[in-house]
Design a protein around this motif. Sequence first.
Motif, PDB file in Angstrom:
ATOM      1  N   TYR A  19      68.937  69.518  -4.202  1.00 56.16           N
ATOM      2  CA  TYR A  19      68.811  68.102  -3.622  1.00 56.16           C
ATOM      3  C   TYR A  19      69.572  67.334  -3.555  1.00 56.16           C
ATOM      4  O   TYR A  19      70.348  67.267  -4.529  1.00 56.16           O
ATOM      5  CB  TYR A  19      67.219  67.573  -3.664  1.00 56.16           C
ATOM      6  CG  TYR A  19      66.101  67.979  -4.040  1.00 56.16           C
ATOM      7  CD1 TYR A  19      65.035  68.690  -2.656  1.00 56.16           C
ATOM      8  CD2 TYR A  19      65.561  69.527  -5.243  1.00 56.16           C
ATOM      9  CE1 TYR A  19      63.819  69.064  -2.641  1.00 56.16           C
ATOM     10  CE2 TYR A  19      64.148  70.403  -4.910  1.00 56.16           C
ATOM     11  CZ  TYR A  19      63.473  69.973  -4.165  1.00 56.16           C
ATOM     12  OH  TYR A  19      62.641  70.694  -4.006  1.00 56.16           O
ATOM     13  N   VAL A  20      69.653  66.289  -2.532  1.00 54.98           N
ATOM     14  CA  VAL A  20      70.720  65.091  -3.018  1.00 54.98           C
ATOM     15  C   VAL A  20      69.870  63.620  -2.070  1.00 54.98           C
ATOM     16  O   VAL A  20      69.297  64.508  -1.169  1.00 54.98           O
ATOM     17  CB  VAL A  20      71.655  65.111  -1.824  1.00 54.98           C
ATOM     18  CG1 VAL A  20      73.110  66.761  -2.576  1.00 54.98           C
ATOM     19  CG2 VAL A  20      72.035  65.820  -0.622  1.00 54.98           C
ATOM     20  N   GLY A  21      69.810  62.893  -2.995  1.00 51.80           N
ATOM     21  CA  GLY A  21      69.315  61.695  -1.998  1.00 51.80           C
ATOM     22  C   GLY A  21      70.631  61.975  -0.881  1.00 51.80           C
ATOM     23  O   GLY A  21      71.465  62.020  -1.174  1.00 51.80           O
ATOM     24  N   CYS A  22      69.910  60.825  -0.059  1.00 51.86           N
ATOM     25  CA  CYS A  22      70.670  60.391   1.319  1.00 51.86           C
ATOM     26  C   CYS A  22      69.955  59.591   2.168  1.00 51.86           C
ATOM     27  O   CYS A  22      68.867  59.473   2.333  1.00 51.86           O
ATOM     28  CB  CYS A  22      71.273  61.681   2.157  1.00 51.86           C
ATOM     29  SG  CYS A  22      69.879  62.486   2.211  1.00 51.86           S
ATOM     30  N   ALA A  23      71.210  59.133   2.701  1.00 58.06           N
ATOM     31  CA  ALA A  23      69.993  58.340   3.717  1.00 58.06           C
ATOM     32  C   ALA A  23      69.580  58.902   5.159  1.00 58.06           C
ATOM     33  O   ALA A  23      70.188  60.442   5.445  1.00 58.06           O
ATOM     34  CB  ALA A  23      71.314  57.725   4.566  1.00 58.06           C
ATOM     35  N   PRO A  24      68.560  58.269   5.656  1.00 60.46           N
ATOM     36  CA  PRO A  24      67.399  59.211   6.099  1.00 60.46           C
ATOM     37  C   PRO A  24      67.890  59.561   7.975  1.00 60.46           C
ATOM     38  O   PRO A  24      67.350  60.028   8.312  1.00 60.46           O
ATOM     39  CB  PRO A  24      66.030  57.933   6.650  1.00 60.46           C
ATOM     40  CG  PRO A  24      66.931  56.692   6.389  1.00 60.46           C
ATOM     41  CD  PRO A  24      67.610  56.980   5.012  1.00 60.46           C
ATOM     42  N   GLU A  25      68.970  58.888   7.424  1.00 56.64           N
ATOM     43  CA  GLU A  25      69.127  59.516   9.787  1.00 56.64           C
ATOM     44  C   GLU A  25      69.904  61.609   9.342  1.00 56.64           C
ATOM     45  O   GLU A  25      69.964  61.747   8.423  1.00 56.64           O
ATOM     46  CB  GLU A  25      70.884  58.951  10.175  1.00 56.64           C
ATOM     47  CG  GLU A  25      70.451  57.711  10.087  1.00 56.64           C
ATOM     48  CD  GLU A  25      71.447  57.577   8.775  1.00 56.64           C
ATOM     49  OE1 GLU A  25      71.877  57.439   8.507  1.00 56.64           O
ATOM     50  OE2 GLU A  25      70.668  56.256   7.840  1.00 56.64           O
ATOM     51  N   HIS A  26      70.215  62.398  10.240  1.00 56.02           N
ATOM     52  CA  HIS A  26      70.121  63.116  10.817  1.00 56.02           C
ATOM     53  C   HIS A  26      71.116  63.893  10.671  1.00 56.02           C
ATOM     54  O   HIS A  26      72.724  62.545  10.475  1.00 56.02           O
ATOM     55  CB  HIS A  26      70.216  63.669  12.049  1.00 56.02           C
ATOM     56  CG  HIS A  26      70.875  65.295  11.937  1.00 56.02           C
ATOM     57  ND1 HIS A  26      69.954  66.485  11.378  1.00 56.02           N
ATOM     58  CD2 HIS A  26      71.833  65.860  12.535  1.00 56.02           C
ATOM     59  CE1 HIS A  26      70.783  67.254  11.714  1.00 56.02           C
ATOM     60  NE2 HIS A  26      71.468  66.909  12.210  1.00 56.02           N
ATOM     61  N   HIS A  27      71.990  64.306   9.190  1.00 55.94           N
ATOM     62  CA  HIS A  27      73.437  64.342   8.983  1.00 55.94           C
ATOM     63  C   HIS A  27      73.606  66.250   8.349  1.00 55.94           C
ATOM     64  O   HIS A  27      72.595  66.714   7.700  1.00 55.94           O
ATOM     65  CB  HIS A  27      73.935  62.995   7.686  1.00 55.94           C
ATOM     66  CG  HIS A  27      73.369  63.270   6.840  1.00 55.94           C
ATOM     67  ND1 HIS A  27      71.948  62.369   6.788  1.00 55.94           N
ATOM     68  CD2 HIS A  27      72.975  63.774   5.554  1.00 55.94           C
ATOM     69  CE1 HIS A  27      71.281  62.622   5.691  1.00 55.94           C
ATOM     70  NE2 HIS A  27      72.008  63.587   4.783  1.00 55.94           N
ATOM     71  N   HIS A  28      74.920  65.981   7.712  1.00 61.40           N
ATOM     72  CA  HIS A  28      75.114  67.167   6.760  1.00 61.40           C
ATOM     73  C   HIS A  28      75.590  66.348   5.655  1.00 61.40           C
ATOM     74  O   HIS A  28      75.913  65.451   5.198  1.00 61.40           O
ATOM     75  CB  HIS A  28      75.872  68.406   6.817  1.00 61.40           C
ATOM     76  CG  HIS A  28      75.116  68.695   8.770  1.00 61.40           C
ATOM     77  ND1 HIS A  28      74.747  69.319   8.645  1.00 61.40           N
ATOM     78  CD2 HIS A  28      75.557  67.920  10.140  1.00 61.40           C
ATOM     79  CE1 HIS A  28      73.924  69.824   9.861  1.00 61.40           C
ATOM     80  NE2 HIS A  28      74.213  68.737  11.128  1.00 61.40           N
ATOM     81  N   HIS A  29      75.548  67.541   4.527  1.00 55.95           N
ATOM     82  CA  HIS A  29      76.763  66.837   3.107  1.00 55.95           C
ATOM     83  C   HIS A  29      77.166  67.907   2.874  1.00 55.95           C
ATOM     84  O   HIS A  29      77.812  69.401   3.585  1.00 55.95           O
ATOM     85  CB  HIS A  29      75.838  67.889   2.063  1.00 55.95           C
ATOM     86  CG  HIS A  29      74.409  66.192   2.171  1.00 55.95           C
ATOM     87  ND1 HIS A  29      73.437  66.759   2.231  1.00 55.95           N
ATOM     88  CD2 HIS A  29      74.839  65.315   1.733  1.00 55.95           C
ATOM     89  CE1 HIS A  29      72.719  65.363   2.123  1.00 55.95           C
ATOM     90  NE2 HIS A  29      72.720  64.790   2.223  1.00 55.95           N
TER      91      HIS A  29
END
Lengths: 157, 157
Positions: free
Chosen positions: B82-92
Amino acid sequence: MGDIQPFLDALDRGGYRLTGPRRAVAGLIAERNGHFSAADLVTDARHDGAEVGRATIFRVLELFAELRVVERIDLPSGAHAYVGCAPEHHHHVVCSRCGRSQEVHDLGIGAIADEVARSTGFHVDGHRLELWGICPTCLLADGSGAPVRSSSRLRGS
Amino acid sequence: MGDIQPFLDALDRGGYRLTGPRRAVAGLIAERNGHFSAADLVTDARHDGAEVGRATIFRVLELFAELRVVERIDLPSGAHAYVGCAPEHHHHVVCSRCGRSQEVHDLGIGAIADEVARSTGFHVDGHRLELWGICPTCLLADGSGAPVRSSSRLRGS
DNA sequence: ATTTTTGCAAATCATTTGCATATAT
DNA sequence: ATATATGCAAATGATTTGCAAAAAT
């Protein structure tokens, strides 16, 4: 239905022995036209009366993945699955309803990877694109209760 | 070091109760700047003396994923993380060496998805792009082992 | 003959669940 | 007060491993 040959060729190319169990697993994979889990194959094998143990199925699947004739994918639900495929680099679109999958070849993802590398400073050395949706067949069959293997909340755009 | 607020906001936005264990898990996630597994958090919690049970960690992680403040990714090894992230759609893009990850926003993947839809007939309704590589920090540190806090097993390749 | 593969069963992990108790609203 | 959330421990599931026997080169 599918051909076993590509699997046998891959084994040969990799210098691995062509054994009964490996032929059997290749056959089970070829019979499927969508994704499947290791457990699915274990069941299929038992059903077809094929003599292949669970551990062997996992081992052969791992080997085939290494030889790139099978790819390990992830369903929208997060579950692991596999799909048989050609050994070149590519990606898959998988149907959320029936599990059928189709390969899609690089359509500019390489360029995106480069762009990401430039903007983040990462040395990008690998990528995987997973696409989910409904296949043409299921779109036609529509509402009717077509076979479903695993449906859960979808992620992504 | 990360901020807990986004997690609390997400809970609030979703109408979920702001409980101690949830704050604790948010804190554990915020302390990390790379990916982590559920098991990592269980360990961290035990280490930090936080009062959070294993089951709760899984439940909170699932909830956060649903609220999109955490994303479930897959490492090159096939392991879940898992990775914490901003709620908009995106990738890592995730670093294969230290686990650090960075968000990358849509760089034309939508167009690719459209192209795939047109060429395959699938109704594409979701996608996920995973990019792996070596982060700037690790590129500088190079061979020397000066990584960030290591996450569970980072099997190579 | 040798080396690689298999099968089995047991061992490991990861993740989930039931249910009584504790807590946030 | 009441609906939700938590903890625990047991239940599931998935995948791996040790090792002697079987099969491929």
